[in-house]
Design a protein around this motif. Sequence first.
Motif, PDB file in Angstrom:
ATOM      1  N   ALA A  98      -8.234  -2.984  -8.975  1.00 19.09           N
ATOM      2  CA  ALA A  98      -8.404  -4.034  -9.989  1.00 19.09           C
ATOM      3  C   ALA A  98      -8.512  -3.404 -11.369  1.00 19.09           C
ATOM      4  O   ALA A  98      -7.966  -3.921 -12.351  1.00 19.09           O
ATOM      5  CB  ALA A  98      -9.640  -4.866  -9.680  1.00 19.09           C
ATOM      6  N   GLU A  99      -9.186  -2.260 -11.422  1.00 18.57           N
ATOM      7  CA  GLU A  99      -9.353  -1.569 -12.689  1.00 18.57           C
ATOM      8  C   GLU A  99      -7.990  -1.101 -13.214  1.00 18.57           C
ATOM      9  O   GLU A  99      -7.690  -1.236 -14.406  1.00 18.57           O
ATOM     10  CB  GLU A  99     -10.262  -0.369 -12.461  1.00 18.57           C
ATOM     11  N   ARG A 100      -7.175  -0.570 -12.300  1.00 18.47           N
ATOM     12  CA  ARG A 100      -5.833  -0.111 -12.686  1.00 18.47           C
ATOM     13  C   ARG A 100      -5.012  -1.262 -13.238  1.00 18.47           C
ATOM     14  O   ARG A 100      -4.332  -1.141 -14.236  1.00 18.47           O
ATOM     15  CB  ARG A 100      -5.122   0.492 -11.484  1.00 18.47           C
ATOM     16  N   MET A 101      -5.100  -2.377 -12.526  1.00 17.55           N
ATOM     17  CA  MET A 101      -4.338  -3.533 -12.981  1.00 17.55           C
ATOM     18  C   MET A 101      -4.840  -3.988 -14.348  1.00 17.55           C
ATOM     19  O   MET A 101      -4.057  -4.425 -15.192  1.00 17.55           O
ATOM     20  CB  MET A 101      -4.438  -4.666 -11.975  1.00 17.55           C
ATOM     21  N   GLY A 102      -6.148  -3.854 -14.545  1.00 17.51           N
ATOM     22  CA  GLY A 102      -6.715  -4.197 -15.853  1.00 17.51           C
ATOM     23  C   GLY A 102      -6.098  -3.350 -16.952  1.00 17.51           C
ATOM     24  O   GLY A 102      -5.716  -3.861 -18.010  1.00 17.51           O
ATOM     25  N   THR A 103      -5.972  -2.045 -16.684  1.00 21.51           N
ATOM     26  CA  THR A 103      -5.367  -1.137 -17.668  1.00 21.51           C
ATOM     27  C   THR A 103      -3.915  -1.520 -17.926  1.00 21.51           C
ATOM     28  O   THR A 103      -3.443  -1.554 -19.061  1.00 21.51           O
ATOM     29  CB  THR A 103      -5.415   0.315 -17.145  1.00 21.51           C
ATOM     30  N   LEU A 104      -3.232  -1.825 -16.823  1.00 24.77           N
ATOM     31  CA  LEU A 104      -1.824  -2.218 -16.920  1.00 24.77           C
ATOM     32  C   LEU A 104      -1.668  -3.444 -17.819  1.00 24.77           C
ATOM     33  O   LEU A 104      -0.826  -3.477 -18.729  1.00 24.77           O
ATOM     34  CB  LEU A 104      -1.322  -2.538 -15.514  1.00 24.77           C
ATOM     35  N   ILE A 105      -2.499  -4.432 -17.577  1.00 20.02           N
ATOM     36  CA  ILE A 105      -2.413  -5.660 -18.367  1.00 20.02           C
ATOM     37  C   ILE A 105      -2.799  -5.390 -19.819  1.00 20.02           C
ATOM     38  O   ILE A 105      -2.164  -5.883 -20.747  1.00 20.02           O
ATOM     39  CB  ILE A 105      -3.308  -6.751 -17.753  1.00 20.02           C
TER      40      ILE A 105
END
Lengths: 155, 371
Positions: B181-188
């Motif tokens: 979820a954290e990675r996706m947060g960075t991606l977004i």
Amino acid sequence: MFAMPDPAASPVPVLIADDDEEDRMLARDALVESRLANPLFFVHDGVELLDFLHRRGQFQDPSTSPRPGIILLDINMPRMTGLEALREIKRDPSLRRIPVVILTTSRADEDIIRSYDLGVNSFISKPVTFDGLVDVMRLLGTYWFEIVDLAPGSR
Amino acid sequence: MDARYRALFDGSMDAIYLSCGDGRILRVNPAFEAIFGYTVADLGLAQDVYVHREDRERFQAAIEATGAVRDFETQLRHRDGSVRDCLITSTARRTADGSLEYQGVIRDVTEQRRDRAELDRTTAALRRSNAELEQFAYMASHDLQEPLRKIRAFGDRLGGMLEGQLDDRAADYLRRMVAAAERMGTLIENLLSYSRASSRGMELSDVALDAVAEDVLADLDQIVAGTQARVEIGSLPRIEADPVQMRQLFQNLVANALKYRAPDTSPRVTIDAEYLDHRDRVVVPGPAASLARIRVTDNGIGFEPEYAERIFELFQRLHGRDQYDGTGIGLGMCRRIVTRHGGTITAEGLPGDGATFIVTLPLTQEHVRDA
């Protein structure tokens, strides 16, 4: 002999305006975790917030709708947004002394500038982690209830 | 008529005519006949060819006042009734007997006008759809952050509440969930800044690129110190640009150079620039210079030349996440920024032999103001 007012004895109520149920849960949990003993009240949008402050409609009972010592305000809410509610509060001589802290997911410069223009007392971007939220609650509690002198009559 | 003038008259692509002051046409060239379908014999008065009679009156008034008219815009009618958009350039001449004669050239711009209108429409439609796309990306990424934040927050809560009660595998699953979820947060987050770099209006000012590079270096000082990197900033030009975007550009390029450093070698990055004229020839700084070519060169791991274009595409990465962390947006953003400034960015490299990013930017943004 007369009793000195003891802040710890009657902690000021905190009012949170947020339309998101999960965010309200997290805010409540974070407040508990941060050991703030202040009574916590919730409203779901700007209209309810103003009704609460003016004790209108479902919010007429002073024991369940006390005057808050601080308002934590989300921006994106249905019916009346946080910024619209903020404008009303800061325009109203009977309400404008209540500190309003915007607590929002927005980090847009426009929102920050707009909020301060409308007289917000602080603008905080919601932390992503729960621990971050606990920290924010703890710091808010220390700042507004221990360091700052609130206007008389706020309690 | 002199043979040479005759050839000019007959060979012209534009319609040429001679007429009397009262509108009688004395002579027209073959182009006139081709464009309007008339010969001198079956042409009536010049004013009859006008679609708008008041245009003819304006034309007449103008030429009588000054003796000449340049690029007078009007619509003239073909013999078959169709309307042509025309530019008339004409001069008046007094003949020996004192009467007025006009000679003029008519340029048929009907096709040009139609193409131009078509182009304008297409450009406007493209702009709209681009703006909508960017707005969409911005909203989508903003709204995507919201549920993600909840996954992380409740994941944290769950981990905290069950601390010591979960077996290793369960704890690992939970950790992976929150990390994803954290990675996706960075991606977004990166997608958001990409979309902002694309859609936010440019605020142009005079930007000293060496100051920008120094600032970026100060921002990156932790990683510079940590990797014992040596970054050399040569003499860089001042250009007209959006300062925030220039900073983003240099930040991404330098961070990229440091990130893909070669193992066991301390990174060296050089940033230098030269000036080009409008034909891409290297020139000394001065009035002839219209472009700046900036090179960011590193001694890192380089890349296969076949990927030189691909690395600028959004989400394209050449390495697995276990090798180099990243979202594949940084260089895409660089290209976006450079393109918005009317420039180009390319990359050269060989595996194990470092990479050079070449940014060409106009010194001024006149093309933007003209647009």
